[in-house]
Enzyme design. Structure first.
Site, mmCIF file in Angstrom:
data_model
loop_
_atom_site.group_PDB
_atom_site.id
_atom_site.type_symbol
_atom_site.label_atom_id
_atom_site.label_comp_id
_atom_site.label_asym_id
_atom_site.label_seq_id
_atom_site.Cartn_x
_atom_site.Cartn_y
_atom_site.Cartn_z
ATOM 1 N N CYS A 188 -17.102 -35.018 -46.312
ATOM 2 C CA CYS A 188 -18.431 -35.043 -45.963
ATOM 3 C C CYS A 188 -18.422 -33.556 -44.939
ATOM 4 C CB CYS A 188 -19.004 -36.015 -45.398
ATOM 5 S SG CYS A 188 -20.758 -35.810 -44.992
ATOM 6 N N LYS A 236 -18.859 -48.984 -50.002
ATOM 7 C CA LYS A 236 -19.408 -49.084 -48.333
ATOM 8 C C LYS A 236 -19.307 -50.329 -47.742
ATOM 9 C CE LYS A 236 -22.673 -45.419 -49.515
ATOM 10 N NZ LYS A 236 -24.189 -45.037 -49.636
ATOM 11 N N VAL A 288 -23.146 -41.081 -44.240
ATOM 12 C CA VAL A 288 -22.387 -40.660 -43.151
ATOM 13 C C VAL A 288 -22.552 -39.037 -42.797
ATOM 14 C CG1 VAL A 288 -20.385 -42.083 -43.349
ATOM 15 C CG2 VAL A 288 -20.496 -39.916 -44.652
ATOM 16 N N GLU A 324 -27.863 -38.733 -38.849
ATOM 17 C CA GLU A 324 -28.150 -37.254 -39.322
ATOM 18 C C GLU A 324 -27.258 -36.598 -38.420
ATOM 19 O OE1 GLU A 324 -30.187 -36.022 -42.106
ATOM 20 O OE2 GLU A 324 -29.557 -37.807 -42.390
ATOM 21 N N SER A 325 -26.721 -35.374 -39.144
ATOM 22 C CA SER A 325 -25.594 -34.654 -38.290
ATOM 23 C C SER A 325 -26.334 -33.669 -37.413
ATOM 24 C CB SER A 325 -24.795 -33.918 -39.182
ATOM 25 O OG SER A 325 -25.662 -33.071 -40.100
#
Length: 231
Positions: free
Chosen positions: A16, A43, A56, A68-69
């Site tokens: 990711c 998951k 993720v 949320e990155s």
């Protein structure tokens, strides 16, 4: 700003890019943390209970959850000294705008490697090339987006360039007309935090992932490797 960093655990997946930008931020800010990698094809129940979007990364902050990155990276930057954002409000807003553009590039990358129709594949490849030409106009000769200092925006784009290491192995070149973008990507991929944000077997895993797509890219790459092997 808190003087004490809480206990942090980043829930991750090996491929990711959004996880990678979070890890790069953690490493750049030298924030102690734990990482846990999960299988997104299977998951865990606890993950689905804690991740509102089922994606993720999520960051466990003690008993709290961030998802949320972009939010995670901003939080990590704010709880530690020495911001990875410019001090000027307008410059900071511009960086955030181009961070959003970076997310759109990731969407285009997925469309490129997933295309099952050759016409769509070529259109998606051109779409990516156009995005890099837009970025080219924003860069100077500096190693990073805004000069000699590594910023949060660099953490966002570094995982993007990692894809193209593999694409170039498949003999696809995207940066012939964008030398500044190419140099930026090369500088990012040499940075220790960027290198450490991916697992040691990342490129092998990415190759396997792409080969399983049954897409135009996977078929072309398989044909290329078969031809190379016969030679």
């Amino acid at each position: 700003m808190s003087t004490e960093t809480p206990t942090l655990k980043l829930i991750s997946h090996t491929l990711c890019p959004y996880v990678q930008r979070s890890i790069i931020t953690l490493l750049e800010k030298q924030i102690p943390h734990e990482r846990q990698y999960i299988d997104l094809a299977n998951k865990p129940a606890w993950f689905l209970q804690r991740s509102p979007l089922g994606k993720v990364p999520i960051l466990l902050v003690g008993e709290d959850v961030l998802f949320e990155s972009a939010v995670i990276c901003e939080y990590l930057d704010e709880i530690t000294p020495g911001s990875l954002h410019p001090a000027d409000a307008l410059a900071k807003a511009k960086h955030r705008s181009w961070i959003e553009f970076g997310s759109s590039v990731l969407t285009k990358i997925a469309a490129f490697y997933s295309a099952t129709d050759e016409e769509v594949f070529e259109a998606k490849r051109q779409d990516l090339t156009n995005s890099f030409q837009i970025l080219e106009a924003q860069l100077d000769a500096s190693p990073y987006f805004s000069g000699d200092s590594f910023s949060l925006i660099d953490a966002v784009y570094a995982p993007i360039f990692r894809y193209f290491v593999v694409f170039e192995q498949y003999q696809f070149e995207f940066f012939t007309q964008t030398p500044k973008v190419k140099a930026w990507g090369a500088a990012l991929l040499q940075r220790p935090s960027v290198q450490q944000a991916a697992t040691e077997d990342y490129f092998e895993r990415l190759h396997e992932f792409l080969q399983q797509r049954n897409s135009v890219l996977s078929k072309l790459s398989k044909k290329m490797f078969e031809t190379s092997f016969r030679e």
